[in-house]
Structures are given as C-alpha cells and as structure tokens.
Design an enzyme around this catalytic site. Structure first.
Site, short mmCIF file in Angstrom:
data_model
loop_
_atom_site.label_atom_id
_atom_site.label_comp_id
_atom_site.label_asym_id
_atom_site.label_seq_id
_atom_site.Cartn_x
_atom_site.Cartn_y
_atom_site.Cartn_z
N THR A 306 -7.63 94.93 138.21
CA THR A 306 -7.34 95.26 139.65
C THR A 306 -6.86 94.00 140.42
O THR A 306 -7.27 92.71 139.57
CB THR A 306 -8.62 96.17 140.21
OG1 THR A 306 -9.35 95.20 139.86
CG2 THR A 306 -9.38 96.95 139.56
N ASP A 307 -6.17 94.20 141.85
CA ASP A 307 -6.66 93.02 142.26
C ASP A 307 -7.43 91.99 142.34
O ASP A 307 -8.87 92.50 142.12
CB ASP A 307 -5.45 93.15 143.18
CG ASP A 307 -4.78 91.88 143.82
OD1 ASP A 307 -4.41 90.76 143.26
OD2 ASP A 307 -3.94 91.93 143.89
N TRP A 308 -7.67 90.95 143.00
CA TRP A 308 -9.27 90.35 143.04
C TRP A 308 -9.98 91.36 143.73
O TRP A 308 -9.27 91.16 145.23
CB TRP A 308 -8.93 88.34 142.77
CG TRP A 308 -8.83 88.12 141.85
CD1 TRP A 308 -9.59 86.58 141.41
CD2 TRP A 308 -8.44 88.78 140.65
NE1 TRP A 308 -9.21 86.44 140.02
CE2 TRP A 308 -8.45 87.21 139.60
CE3 TRP A 308 -7.50 89.59 140.16
CZ2 TRP A 308 -8.17 87.32 138.25
CZ3 TRP A 308 -7.01 89.49 138.97
CH2 TRP A 308 -7.15 88.32 137.53
N LEU A 310 -11.88 93.76 144.86
CA LEU A 310 -12.59 95.04 145.29
C LEU A 310 -14.00 95.52 145.16
O LEU A 310 -13.77 96.71 145.89
CB LEU A 310 -11.65 96.33 144.51
CG LEU A 310 -9.93 96.52 144.65
CD1 LEU A 310 -9.47 95.15 144.53
CD2 LEU A 310 -9.50 97.79 143.90
#
Length: 596
Positions: A306-308, A310
């Site tokens: 995932t992107d940072w 969440l």
C-alpha cells in the site's frame, strides 16, 4: 562480506528457496509473521551509528523497530550525504537484525534519489548520486536505451549503500495537467510510458531478481493521473479519482507493460474510484481491483504494497494528518488492516503496528494461512536478492562507486539534452559567447555568479540589459503547511500581477530567453508571444541551462505532453483522457532543434 551461515535449513544456501522458505515460516511466531507485513520510515544515525527515535516524524529508534516491532522492511528517509557513512549505517542495521531470534535480514527501500529536483516532497535531492533529469526529461529524449542505462547506473549506486528496493518507477499518465505529481511520470502517452517502464525495470532488476538486482515497485496502480480537479489524494479534498472519458483501460497500459517486464512489486494509489464498477473506497482496500483485476485478470503474482499511511493518523512535520482510508474513514485501525489484507495487499506502507495484525489473526478475523501467503512473497524476495546469504556491503567500495565521474557526466549530459525548445524567433539561439562578451545580461532564477563565471556581465535593472535569461517555474497555487506546500497544485497560469511583472521585463529587454521548469504543463501563451525563445526543462542545473543557451549542447527534447493554451481548456477537459485540452499551444512530440 558474507553473512555467517547457521545450522538451520533456511540458512543453507545449498537448498532451494522453497525449502528454505518452508523451514523459516514454520519457525516463525504469529508476531514475527505479522511484522513482515509492515514497511515504515527509518533514518540513519550520525556517523553510521544506529539512530535514536525521531519524535518529529513519529519514528522509533532503529533498535526498537528491529527488536521491539520485529520489522524488517524500511524506507530510508532523508538525503545521503556520504556513501561510506551510509554503507556503515546499513551494515550496523543488518548486524542488529542478525542478533534477533531468526536473524531475518533487513530490506531498505527508497524514493527516487538520482534526479535533479527543487521539490523533495516525493523524492530526494541527488546529493552524492549521479544527477539526471526527472522522469519527464527522460521521456522527452524518447530513448528506451537511455532509460535502461540510467536505471542500471542508479541500481549500482543503490546497491553500494544497501538500497535494495526502489519505490519507483511511477507510471501514472499525465492526462490531468493540474496534478501535483506529473514530474515523476513519463508524461501523457501510454505507449511511450509502456516502452520506457520496461527499460526502467530491466535496468534495475536485470533478467530477474538476484544478488545484484534492485527490486522495483511500480506505482500507482491502476494509474494515479486522473484526479478530480487535479488534486492529490494525499489529502482528503483530493481523494476522488474520476474517469469522465471512460479511459480506465488507457491508464492500465503501463502496468500491463510493467508486469510483462517482470515488475517485482506494485503499489496502489490512495485515491478512490468514482462512478466506475468498483466500490468507492481507496484502491488498496478494494478487493475486486487488487485480487480481481491486478492478480487474477492481469496475472500479477508479485508483492503488493500500500501507499504510505492508510491506517494510522499521524503528524508530518508536526502537522496532524489523517490516515488516508478514503471511503472507510469510519473504520477502526484494525478494521482498516483487515480490509487491506482481505483485498489482497501484502504489506502496509508507512505503518508500524504489527500488534494489531497479530490480534486479528489471534481472533480469527484473518487466517494464518492468509498471513503466510504474504509472508512467503515478502521473504522470497529477500532470498532472491541474496540477503540471507550476503547481507552486508563493502564500505570502502561504496565510496568509490556512488557518484562515479563518468556516471555524473552522463546524468549531466541528459539534463542538457532533454531541454525542449518550444520557440526560437529568427533562430536567435544559440547565443554567441563571443557576442555576449560585450553585452549586458539581466537574469532571474539563476545565480549571477554562474553567469559571471563565464566572463559575462550581469546587470540588476532590465532597462540596462541587452539580453535577459529568465528561469521560471510553472505556476501553482501555494498550499498551507510544510508537507502540503510541497505539492504544487491548482492553476497552471501565472497571476495577473506576475504576468504584469514579466511583461515589464519583456518590454525593457530587446531579447528575452525563457526556461520554464515543467513539473506540470505550464499555461503560458503570453510568454510564448513575447519571448525571443522558450525552453521547457525537467530538472536541470544552472550550468546545464547556460550550456544549452550558448550552444555547447543542443536541445533534443520533445514534449512529453500537450501544452494547454488556457486554464479554461484545462478545466473543460476530461481528466482521464490524453490530448484532451482544446487548441493546445503545442502538441505532444513538439521540439525544435538548433539550425533546423
């Protein structure tokens, strides 16, 4: 410098990776397994020592991340100023990991470090590394061979200091001109981006992951370009990703090319799709998109990260930032983790809460079998990269490898070559150095000392000048706060006050040469009308600019996107559709050469 061999099967390099994985995973506790699924920031300590906690960024000490959190994946924050020191710190970190119960080696990742940039919101100043133009500049040169060469050089520099995972390439398509992250893309064209991303991955990974490879994380699936009003989903007001032109498939093309090229990892973006067949929640929470589209339909079997940020609300630069759980803001942290894992993601970026995942497994909300699927993918990559067998780097060699003179020259050459010449009235360029010896120059955006070092005279008043050299940046609407202000968003057109100021320079100076740094496509019809010559550049030094103006290098770049003619045209275009602004000033591919 080899890692000491042990007595357990997973430590035996003579066995197959599958056998070693089976043995290691069987020995791991739920807590150790859960920790593998977290990938957060880390910083270097002074003089290569392990770092203490950094309260400003909510980062625990190096020792606590490894020994208390039991984590083994970290994103290195901040610039690297000395290669030997960086290698020393990396080795000390690996020694700390070696002391743990199972001695699982650390994987260090990084955002891009090899580009000349003035904005470090999503990358770092190159510093000691070779300095190339940003990805837009590589795209402007239209050379897959050059991109592969760039990536191969960056790979060697990364390896020297222990960086084994590139949090790039970024293959989003620049179909929404206002979006803040266009500078790290390869532009607007899906076919060009697809060709270049394959070369990029070859340069970093070679024929496949091995001891001399750097793993790549292609982002941001399924394409982060079509943001509503061009706003970025780092922030709640930019969370909506839209497809008014029904171009969802167009944005998938580069990801298909990356998968075909062997992309090891993939990162979904923060945004949530609006008015599509997918649920309106952030992409990393979206099972039909991650498991259904990415894994089953497109066949990607690598690691999904995932992107940072969440899951956890945090402070960045001391400013509160909500977790980017768009569409699922009402869920608890544990519930968000469950959604992410159920969606098919393998690792949570920017998070350090493995205890919550451990509780989910203990309570039966996530099965250990599902946990093991991601643990196996993540540990397999460590084995493929050779980290279990040779985790250390040569500190003396690092100082010799990083920033080699020939690599720095190649990067500097690419900065110069990538300049895109939009206009050149009466072939006024290149300027004759001999002629300029008697001329007076007015300059903006370039240190006067850099001009004077070439034996040229600089004046402070445009009325006294024969020539003007203006290095300008694409307009944007400043945002509040330290972190948010790094994202250049909003209007691409200069304010009326700035236009009037520039007009006075054009009126006062007989010949004005303009260089526009294009981190986004600038809307500058007034400059095109008034300037003697106009360049676009994509990350370059003052000396690079002077070399091109003086004809020491000729511009070779071609536009990686259309150049809009007005903000009205931008606002009326479809954010997901390429080449969709009405009557652009210049089309994709435009670029003049000297003497042509």
């Amino acid at each position: 410098m080899s890692t000491p061999s042990g007595t357990f099967p997973y430590q035996n390099a003579g066995l197959s990776i599958d056998d070693r994985l089976d043995d290691l995973i069987d020995r791991m506790t739920i807590g150790e397994k859960a920790a593998v699924l977290f990938h957060d920031m880390i910083v270097m300590g002074q003089d290569g020592a392990l770092a203490p906690a950094v309260a400003q960024f909510n980062i625990p000490s190096n020792s606590d991340l490894i020994n208390q959190k039991q984590m083994t994946h970290f994103n290195l924050l901040g610039p690297i100023k000395d290669a030997r020191t960086a290698a020393k710190w990396y080795n000390n970190l690996q020694r700390e990991a070696l002391k743990t119960r199972l001695g699982i080696p650390v994987t260090i990742s990084t955002d891009p470090r090899n580009h000349f940039t003035d904005n470090v919101g999503t990358s770092f100043e190159a510093g000691i590394f070779s300095q190339w133009p940003e990805s837009l500049g590589l795209a402007a040169l239209r050379s897959a061979d050059l991109v592969e060469q760039f990536a191969d050089i960056a790979r060697q520099e990364y390896l020297a200091v222990g960086l084994r995972l590139a949090l790039h390439p970024q293959v989003d398509l620049a179909t929404e001109p206002r979006w803040a992250r266009i500078n790290a893309t390869f532009g607007e064209d899906a076919d060009l981006t697809s060709e270049l991303v394959a070369a990029y991955i070859r340069g970093f990974q070679g024929a496949g992951l091995g001891p001399h490879a750097v793993s790549t994380m292609t982002k941001h699936f399924p394409g982060g370009g079509p943001q509503k009003d061009g706003e970025d989903p780092h922030f709640a007001y930019g969370r909506e990703q839209i497809y008014p032109g029904n171009q969802f498939e167009y944005h998938l093309k580069p990801f298909k090319a990356a998968i075909a090229a062997g992309a090891a990892q993939m990162m979904p973006y923060y945004g949530m799709p609006v008015n599509t067949s997918y649920e309106e929640v952030g992409f990393a929470f979206n099972k039909p998109l991650i498991t259904g589209l990415l894994r089953e339909e497109l066949g990607f079997q690598g690691i999904v990260v995932t992107d940072w940020g969440l899951v956890t609300d945090k402070a960045i630069f001391g400013e509160p930032m909500p977790a980017r759980a768009w569409g699922l803001e009402h869920l608890s942290r544990s519930e968000r983790i469950q959604r992410i894992v159920d969606a098919g993601c393998d690792q949570l970026g920017g998070e350090s809460c493995p205890e919550l995942l451990g509780e989910l497994v203990a309570n039966g909300r996530i099965t250990e079998q599902r946990l093991d699927q991601s643990v196996r993918r993540l540990l397999r990559e460590k084995f493929l990269l050779g980290l279990f067998d040779d985790r250390f780097v040569d500190e003396d060699a690092a100082a010799q490898i990083v920033g080699k003179a020939e690599w720095c020259k190649l990067g500097a050459d690419a900065q110069r070559r990538s300049y895109t010449l939009l206009t050149n009235s009466n072939n006024c360029l290149p300027l004759s150095h001999a002629h300029l010896q008697t001329a007076k120059l007015y300059v903006e955006g370039i240190p006067a000392e850099a001009v004077e070092a070439r034996g040229l005279k600089v004046v402070e008043d445009p009325a006294d000048a024969d020539f003007a050299l203006l290095r300008l940046k694409t307009a944007y609407e400043p945002r509040p706060g330290k972190f948010e202000s790094m994202f250049h968003a909003g209007s691409l057109e200069y304010s009326e006050e700035e236009k009037a100021r520039q007009a006075k320079v054009f009126a006062a100076v007989p010949s004005v040469i303009v260089d526009l740094y294009a981190d986004r496509p600038p809307v500058v019809p007034e400059i095109i009308r008034q300037a003697s010559a106009v360049f676009l550049s994509y990350g370059s030094s003052p000396d690079a600019f002077l070399d091109v103006v003086l004809g020491i290098y000729g511009p070779e770049g071609k536009l990686p996107f259309d150049l809009p003619s007005s903000m009205k045209a931008v606002q009326e275009s479809n954010s997901d559709t390429p080449y969709d602004t009405q009557d652009p000033l210049f089309r994709f591919g435009h670029g003049l050469r000297y003497g042509a």
